[in-house]
Enzyme design. Structure first.
Site, PDB file in Angstrom:
ATOM      1  N   CYS A  69       1.079  -1.248  -0.309  1.00 55.49           N
ATOM      2  CA  CYS A  69      -0.240  -0.021   0.080  1.00 55.49           C
ATOM      3  C   CYS A  69       0.666   1.849   0.570  1.00 55.49           C
ATOM      4  CB  CYS A  69      -0.674  -0.095   0.678  1.00 55.49           C
ATOM      5  SG  CYS A  69      -0.235   0.105   2.452  1.00 55.49           S
ATOM      6  N   HIS A 109      -1.302   1.651   7.132  1.00 51.41           N
ATOM      7  CA  HIS A 109      -1.628   1.416   5.559  1.00 51.41           C
ATOM      8  C   HIS A 109      -2.235   3.062   5.648  1.00 51.41           C
ATOM      9  CE1 HIS A 109      -4.668   0.538   2.320  1.00 51.41           C
ATOM     10  NE2 HIS A 109      -5.107   1.334   3.179  1.00 51.41           N
ATOM     11  N   ASP A 124      -8.356   3.606  -2.912  1.00 51.36           N
ATOM     12  CA  ASP A 124      -6.999   3.441  -2.689  1.00 51.36           C
ATOM     13  C   ASP A 124      -6.925   2.049  -3.663  1.00 51.36           C
ATOM     14  OD1 ASP A 124      -5.681   1.312  -1.246  1.00 51.36           O
ATOM     15  OD2 ASP A 124      -7.201   1.860   0.632  1.00 51.36           O
TER      16      ASP A 124
END
Length: 260
Positions: A69, A109, A124
């Site tokens: 991520c 994250h 995302d």
């Protein structure tokens, strides 16, 4: 169109030469989810570089690798800003459904917030197989893409002021929390994510520093490969195979176009 946007479009197989606009963002998210895998090979191989614009472009665009991520969403963020989007990166804490609590790793994250026409949206492309293929408004409205339903709940906790929630097609019957994030604490810069990379690489509770993992979405579902298993979801049906070294290499080449 800038060089970065041109290279990015070619990397994800998006035809045309026009700049990326709000209306085309779902197509960008869908193509990125299919072509750039979520994977931890750099961590497992101890091939770790500073998180910077130059290194992200080299790794994901030129070397045609994937990432986690803190690599995938920053690259998308750079492209969005390059195309005039009002975007910031922020950090969140992933929810562990097995223990019914937030993970002890902290704010590891990374996600994107975009301001558009007076509203804020989350985008995302770095949450494994749990990707919303469309921007999700912080207003609480439920949005749908071909892989499920997604929403943002205003839920102040020690981990932030909002939670990202999902109900994946063929997999979830109820809403699940993905992570909490803080809309009021944008990241100061890409170098901030070196801290995340260090935690992911070295923390004993990190889920990404023990075995290889690679996953991407497909037109009919998603595929996930680990050292132990290969799992394919296709139109709601799941198949799973046990892996040995030879089978792993074969599936890696077949489904991800990567040589082991």
């Amino acid at each position: 169109m800038s060089e970065l946007t041109s290279l990015f479009r070619k990397r994800i197989g998006l035809s045309g030469d026009e700049p990326i606009a709000w209306d085309s963002l779902p197509s960008v998210l869908a193509q990125m989810a299919k072509t750039i895998p979520f994977e931890n090979f750099g961590i497992i191989r101890n091939r770790i570089n500073d998180i910077s614009e130059r290194n992200l472009i080299q790794k994901i665009i030129f070397n045609r690798e994937g990432g986690l991520c803190y690599e995938l969403n920053p690259l998308l963020y750079l492209v969005l800003v390059d195309n005039g989007f009002d975007a910031v990166l922020t950090r969140g804490v992933v929810y562990n459904h097995a223990s019914r609590t937030y993970m002890s790793l902290g704010r590891t994250h990374v996600t994107i917030l975009i301001a558009h026409q007076g509203e804020t949206y989350l985008a995302d492309t770095g949450f494994g197989g749990n990707l919303p293929l469309t921007p999700v408004p912080l207003s609480g409205e439920t949005v749908s893409s071909r892989n499920g339903q997604f929403r943002i709940r205003h839920r102040p906790t020690d981990h932030g002021d909002y939670t990202f929630e999902m109900k994946l097609k063929h997999k979830d019957t109820d809403w699940r929390i993905g992570y909490a994030f803080d809309s009021k604490r944008p990241a100061a810069g890409l170098s901030e994510f070196n801290e995340i990379q260090t935690i992911i690489a070295g923390h004993e509770e990190s889920p990404f520093n023990k075995n290889r993992l690679i996953t991407r979405l497909t037109d009919s579902g998603n595929v996930t490969l680990t050292d132990q298993t290969f799992t394919e979801w296709r139109d709601g049906f799941v198949t799973k195979e046990e892996m040995n070294r030879e089978a792993f290499s074969e599936r890696l080449k077949q489904f991800f176009e990567i040589l082991d």
